[in-house]
Design an enzyme around this catalytic site. Structure first.
Site, mmCIF file in Angstrom:
data_model
loop_
_atom_site.group_PDB
_atom_site.id
_atom_site.type_symbol
_atom_site.label_atom_id
_atom_site.label_comp_id
_atom_site.label_asym_id
_atom_site.label_seq_id
_atom_site.Cartn_x
_atom_site.Cartn_y
_atom_site.Cartn_z
ATOM 1 N N ASP A 92 -2.923 -2.967 -10.887
ATOM 2 C CA ASP A 92 -1.649 -2.209 -10.573
ATOM 3 C C ASP A 92 -0.989 -2.122 -11.917
ATOM 4 O O ASP A 92 -0.466 -3.381 -12.439
ATOM 5 C CB ASP A 92 -0.849 -2.957 -9.591
ATOM 6 C CG ASP A 92 -1.377 -2.581 -8.129
ATOM 7 O OD1 ASP A 92 -2.707 -2.092 -7.783
ATOM 8 O OD2 ASP A 92 -0.443 -2.647 -7.227
ATOM 9 N N LYS A 155 1.187 4.696 -7.588
ATOM 10 C CA LYS A 155 1.919 3.700 -6.942
ATOM 11 C C LYS A 155 3.272 4.169 -6.903
ATOM 12 O O LYS A 155 3.717 4.160 -8.093
ATOM 13 C CB LYS A 155 1.447 2.288 -7.139
ATOM 14 C CG LYS A 155 2.378 1.201 -6.512
ATOM 15 C CD LYS A 155 1.930 0.046 -7.084
ATOM 16 C CE LYS A 155 2.533 -1.255 -6.755
ATOM 17 N NZ LYS A 155 2.390 -2.603 -7.019
ATOM 18 N N LYS A 184 -0.101 4.590 -3.295
ATOM 19 C CA LYS A 184 0.203 3.176 -2.537
ATOM 20 C C LYS A 184 1.927 3.298 -2.658
ATOM 21 O O LYS A 184 2.397 3.722 -3.650
ATOM 22 C CB LYS A 184 -0.445 1.988 -3.484
ATOM 23 C CG LYS A 184 0.507 0.885 -3.253
ATOM 24 C CD LYS A 184 -0.314 -0.407 -4.039
ATOM 25 C CE LYS A 184 0.370 -1.612 -3.735
ATOM 26 N NZ LYS A 184 -0.184 -2.728 -4.446
#
Length: 218
Positions: A92, A155, A184
């Protein structure tokens, strides 16, 4: 949605700076018990988590350029490659928010692309755009840059800024990247209702430290 199905959509997260080894062990045991998609942890614990989870379906996810996104591309890429070599299968990464807001879109795209190319398919790359710092136009631009750069997910948030995920942002991001990328949602998701709201808006993955409460509908 049943517990097992929901658990497979959750990254069981512990990113606090004071997180210790015993807490990482506990996190991994919980992930194994509940069948979460991954544990999301700081880079220093990647190999420990990998050893604890080896042979299971639970992935090791870590963060890069976290939480500001202001490190150089070379630094982010080094972090990512090192993490993958130590057992991470999901990364991430935080975009350079300041450069995005300065209109330096080429840099932002290249920042992501360089990391994706260096990893060379060895891990999923989720791009954190930090929605609370962007207007809607910037959110869409960030998502499209991530898509062009070859990322796998966008995300919403680090969880370390002013606010986290909203269903409106998730829907906006989903519209910008679907069907090529997934979304996400992360930051401030603490209840089953919060999680379902994000999933209904288009999220395929949830990042949460309250994962067990979410699963148990507390």
């Amino acid at each position: 949605m049943d517990k097992k199905e929901l658990a497979k959509m959750i990254d069981h997260t512990l990113l606090k700076p004071e997180a210790n080894y015993e807490q990482i062990v506990k996190l991994c045991k919980e992930a194994l018990e509940y069948g979460f998609a991954s544990v999301c942890i700081n880079p220093c614990y990647v190999n420990a988590a990998y050893q604890l989870l080896k042979g299971s379906d639970v992935k090791v996810c870590t963060v890069v350029g976290f939480p500001l996104g202001a490190a150089t591309s070379e630094t982010k890429t080094f972090e990512a490659v090192q993490a993958v070599n130590r057992g991470a299968s999901e990364i991430d990464m935080v975009i350079n928010v300041g450069y995005l807001k300065s209109g330096n879109h080429d840099y932002v795209e290249e920042d992501i692309k360089t990391l994706v190319n260096k990893i060379n398919g060895r891990a999923l790359v989720k791009v954190i755009i930090e929605t609370c710092l962007l207007n809607d136009e910037e959110k869409i631009i960030a998502c499209k840059l991530a898509k062009k750069a070859g990322a796998h997910f966008v995300k919403t948030s680090t969880g370390f800024n002013m606010s986290g995920a909203t269903s409106e942002d998730v829907a906006l991001m989903y519209d910008a990247v679907s069907p090529n990328l997934k979304v996400k949602a992360s930051g401030g998701i603490r209840t089953y209702e919060d999680a379902i709201k994000m999933i209904n808006a288009g999220a395929s993955r949830i990042g949460a430290s309250s994962s067990i409460k979410i699963i148990n509908k507390k």
